[in-house]
Design a protein around this motif. Structure first.
Motif, PDB file in Angstrom:
ATOM      1  N   VAL A  98      22.528  29.975  20.984  1.00  0.00           N
ATOM      2  CA  VAL A  98      23.551  29.432  21.869  1.00  0.00           C
ATOM      3  C   VAL A  98      22.632  28.690  23.134  1.00  0.00           C
ATOM      4  CG1 VAL A  98      25.338  29.295  23.490  1.00  0.00           C
ATOM      5  CG2 VAL A  98      25.538  30.697  21.096  1.00  0.00           C
ATOM      6  N   LEU A  99      21.829  29.434  23.807  1.00  0.00           N
ATOM      7  CA  LEU A  99      21.148  28.503  24.838  1.00  0.00           C
ATOM      8  C   LEU A  99      20.110  27.760  24.259  1.00  0.00           C
ATOM      9  CD1 LEU A  99      20.153  31.917  26.705  1.00  0.00           C
ATOM     10  CD2 LEU A  99      21.619  30.124  27.389  1.00  0.00           C
ATOM     11  N   ARG A 128      28.619  31.577  24.769  1.00  0.00           N
ATOM     12  CA  ARG A 128      27.579  31.949  25.746  1.00  0.00           C
ATOM     13  C   ARG A 128      28.178  33.210  26.675  1.00  0.00           C
ATOM     14  NH1 ARG A 128      23.909  28.395  29.752  1.00  0.00           N
ATOM     15  NH2 ARG A 128      22.988  30.228  31.152  1.00  0.00           N
ATOM     16  N   GLU A 145      31.444  29.135  19.068  1.00  0.00           N
ATOM     17  CA  GLU A 145      30.454  28.504  18.538  1.00  0.00           C
ATOM     18  C   GLU A 145      30.743  27.461  17.584  1.00  0.00           C
ATOM     19  OE1 GLU A 145      25.541  29.072  17.768  1.00  0.00           O
ATOM     20  OE2 GLU A 145      26.891  30.743  17.873  1.00  0.00           O
ATOM     21  N   LEU A 186      30.237  25.925  23.301  1.00  0.00           N
ATOM     22  CA  LEU A 186      29.141  26.824  23.629  1.00  0.00           C
ATOM     23  C   LEU A 186      29.305  27.353  24.917  1.00  0.00           C
ATOM     24  CD1 LEU A 186      26.211  24.176  22.587  1.00  0.00           C
ATOM     25  CD2 LEU A 186      27.424  26.157  21.015  1.00  0.00           C
ATOM     26  N   ASP A 187      29.897  26.873  25.786  1.00  0.00           N
ATOM     27  CA  ASP A 187      30.120  27.740  27.149  1.00  0.00           C
ATOM     28  C   ASP A 187      30.877  29.056  26.935  1.00  0.00           C
ATOM     29  OD1 ASP A 187      28.406  26.179  28.767  1.00  0.00           O
ATOM     30  OD2 ASP A 187      30.113  24.894  29.338  1.00  0.00           O
ATOM     31  N   LYS A 243      32.270  24.381  18.754  1.00  0.00           N
ATOM     32  CA  LYS A 243      31.428  23.576  19.555  1.00  0.00           C
ATOM     33  C   LYS A 243      31.580  23.993  21.190  1.00  0.00           C
ATOM     34  CE  LYS A 243      29.739  21.617  16.044  1.00  0.00           C
ATOM     35  NZ  LYS A 243      28.368  22.105  15.616  1.00  0.00           N
ATOM     36  N   GLN A 260      22.105  24.544  23.972  1.00  0.00           N
ATOM     37  CA  GLN A 260      22.270  24.016  25.243  1.00  0.00           C
ATOM     38  C   GLN A 260      20.879  23.499  25.718  1.00  0.00           C
ATOM     39  OE1 GLN A 260      24.313  27.331  27.058  1.00  0.00           O
ATOM     40  NE2 GLN A 260      26.365  26.138  26.869  1.00  0.00           N
ATOM     41  N   LYS A 261      19.714  23.676  25.123  1.00  0.00           N
ATOM     42  CA  LYS A 261      18.473  23.042  25.671  1.00  0.00           C
ATOM     43  C   LYS A 261      18.193  23.897  26.747  1.00  0.00           C
ATOM     44  CE  LYS A 261      19.317  18.392  23.909  1.00  0.00           C
ATOM     45  NZ  LYS A 261      18.727  18.724  22.799  1.00  0.00           N
ATOM     46  N   GLN A 262      18.799  25.212  27.028  1.00  0.00           N
ATOM     47  CA  GLN A 262      18.275  25.990  27.841  1.00  0.00           C
ATOM     48  C   GLN A 262      17.171  27.103  27.288  1.00  0.00           C
ATOM     49  OE1 GLN A 262      19.680  26.220  31.177  1.00  0.00           O
ATOM     50  NE2 GLN A 262      21.082  24.347  30.520  1.00  0.00           N
TER      51      GLN A 262
END
Length: 212
Positions: free
Chosen positions: A139-140, A113, A104, A109-110, A107, A143-145
């Motif tokens: 983290v989500l 996650r 994280e 993020l995937d 950067k 990611q704007k999730q």
């Protein structure tokens, strides 16, 4: 060698006992010895596994302090080894949290996650799963999730996490533009975080949103 009558009786009694119980005694002795050998072997195996897991964990920690793509590759490789081969060691869950934080920070993020999602599914590490859910929601959020992030925070929070979960829920709601709901979530967080330094940060969020 000649034996007197008493000695001969003892020998005959011993022979009779052996004929009756000898095979059973040998079998029992074998079972006991096999069980002891198995126990010692299991102890060695457990110690060996713990040593190996610790080695991968230390390699993972060392990689997090190094820059560059090679370090990321080593982080993921060490975490994968812990998860695949030493999931029950205790080092796997901790290693995943370390790997996720390092990824994280880079950067990725995937990558972070994926690490946290594995730990959330690991039912053997209940305490660390609570941490993983909170961090996965973060983290989500990055990611704007938003809906998946809120899903990690649903239900009754684990013991000691009520305030932190409510705070993170407020962050997600604020990012969605649901300001009133965000303030309600942060106020809920304040109730659980009384006396905690984190409460001051939550109050600043409320003040900033109300003043916006």
């Amino acid at each position: 060698m000649a034996y007197d009558l008493e000695e001969q009786e003892k020998i005959d009694a011993l022979k009779a006992w052996w004929e009756r119980y000898g095979t059973l005694s040998m079998a029992l002795a074998f079972v006991v010895l096999a069980a002891f050998a198995g126990w010692r072997g299991w102890q060695w195996y457990q110690s060996h596994q713990a040593t190996q897991a610790m080695g991968y964990y230390e390699a993972l920690e060392a990689a997090t302090a190094q820059p560059g793509d090679d370090a990321v590759t080593r982080i993921k490789a060490a975490s994968t080894a812990l998860r695949d081969d030493y999931a029950g060691s205790g080092y796997a869950a901790r290693g995943v949290l370390v790997a996720a934080a390092a990824l994280e920070a880079r950067k990725d993020l995937d990558g972070a996650r994926e690490q946290l999602e594995w730990l959330v599914r690991d039912e053997s590490a209940s305490a660390l799963r609570a941490v993983a859910r909170l961090r996965l929601a973060g983290v989500l959020l990055a990611q704007k999730q938003y809906e998946p992030a809120l899903a990690q925070l649903q239900g009754t929070p684990p013991s000691g996490f009520a305030g932190l979960y409510a705070d993170r829920r407020g962050d997600v709601l604020a990012a969605q533009g649901l300001h009133d709901q965000a303030v309600d979530a942060w106020k809920e967080a304040l109730k659980s975080l009384q006396g905690d330094p984190a409460a001051q940060i939550v109050q600043l969020k409320i003040d900033a949103l109300n003043g916006a």
